[in-house]
Design an enzyme around this catalytic site. Sequence first.
Site, PDB file in Angstrom:
ATOM      1  N   LYS A  84    -101.055  91.954 -62.746  1.00 25.30           N
ATOM      2  CA  LYS A  84    -100.489  90.609 -62.851  1.00 25.30           C
ATOM      3  C   LYS A  84     -99.849  90.406 -64.218  1.00 25.30           C
ATOM      4  O   LYS A  84     -99.843  91.301 -65.058  1.00 25.30           O
ATOM      5  CB  LYS A  84    -101.572  89.569 -62.569  1.00 25.30           C
ATOM      6  CG  LYS A  84    -102.257  89.791 -61.198  1.00 25.30           C
ATOM      7  CD  LYS A  84    -103.083  88.619 -60.771  1.00 25.30           C
ATOM      8  CE  LYS A  84    -102.187  87.532 -60.199  1.00 25.30           C
ATOM      9  NZ  LYS A  84    -102.985  86.423 -59.610  1.00 25.30           N
ATOM     10  N   ASP A 128     -93.712  86.146 -57.769  1.00 28.16           N
ATOM     11  CA  ASP A 128     -94.554  85.036 -58.203  1.00 28.16           C
ATOM     12  C   ASP A 128     -93.738  83.783 -58.482  1.00 28.16           C
ATOM     13  O   ASP A 128     -92.861  83.782 -59.356  1.00 28.16           O
ATOM     14  CB  ASP A 128     -95.329  85.437 -59.467  1.00 28.16           C
ATOM     15  CG  ASP A 128     -96.248  84.332 -59.949  1.00 28.16           C
ATOM     16  OD1 ASP A 128     -96.980  83.767 -59.113  1.00 28.16           O
ATOM     17  OD2 ASP A 128     -96.230  84.035 -61.153  1.00 28.16           O
TER      18      ASP A 128
END
Length: 281
Positions: free
Chosen positions: A166, A220
Site C-alpha cells: 500500500k 485507490d
Amino acid sequence: MKSKDELIDDLLTLAFAEDVGDGDHTTLSTIPADEMGAQRLIVKEEGILAGVDIARKVFEKFDPELKMTVYIEDGAHVKPGDIAFKVEGRVRSLLQTERIMLNIMQRMSGIATTTARYQKRLDGLKTKVLDTRKTTPGMRMLEKEAVRIGGGCNHRIGLFDMILIKDNHVDFAGGIPQAVQAAKDYCKANGKNLKIEVEVRNTDEINQALAAGVDRIMLDNFTPERTREAVELINGRTEIESSGGITIDTLRAYGECGVDYISVGALTHSVKGLDMSFKAC
C-alpha cells in the site's frame, strides 16, 4: 499457524466463556436438569441465510447430544416465517446456546445479504465484489465465509496469505520498484509463493507497477473516468481492483469500466444483522 476450524473453535470457546461464565444461573435455577425440549430458528426478515454450519458447531461444542434438523441451507434466499432448522435436546443446553448461535447467525446472514445486494448490482459484468480486513476482531473467518455465501469473493484472509503493498509501504520503501523487488526477494528467500498487489495513486505509479511485474494493481480512490483510462492503459496485463469509498450507488459505474474486482469494506464493517429468533416448539 492455526487452521480455520481451530480459529473457529477458539472463537466459540471465548464466546461461551464471556456469555456463560460459571453458569447460566437463570436457566440452572428454573429448568430441571433432565427437562427435554425443542426450539426452531425462525426467520423474521428477507435475506440470505448464512451460518447454519457454524450454528451446528455451536450446538455440538456445548452439548454433543443436541440433535439439529436442518430445513434450509446456507446461501438460500429466505423470507419472514421460514424455519431454518430445529434443535432437540436438553432445554438447559438450548437456552445456554441460544444467544451465541443467534449472534453468529444474524451477523453472518446480514453480511451475506449485503454482499448479495452489492453483487447483484454487477449483474452481467465480469467484476466481482471483494471483502477487506475491516472485520470484527476474532470473527474474521466467519465474516469472510458469509461474504462467500453471499456471492462475493475474499480478498486476503490476513497479512499472511498475500502481499499487498500500500501507499505507506511504497513511501517507506522508497518507491514501487524498490518495494516490489524487496517483496519478490523476500518470497524467494523464505520459500513463499504469494501474489503481489500494489496500490497506485496515479498513472505514473501504474506504469511503475506494470514494469515491476505485479499480479494485481489496486486503483485507490480513482474516479470512474480515471478508472476507465487506467483499464485501457493496463490493457489486460494484470488484474485490476478498484478501492476507496465506493458505495452501492457508484459500484456499477466502476464495474462498467472493466475492472476485475471492487473491494468494499462496508460488506463487513457496517452491516445490519438479519432478524431471526429461536423459539420453543
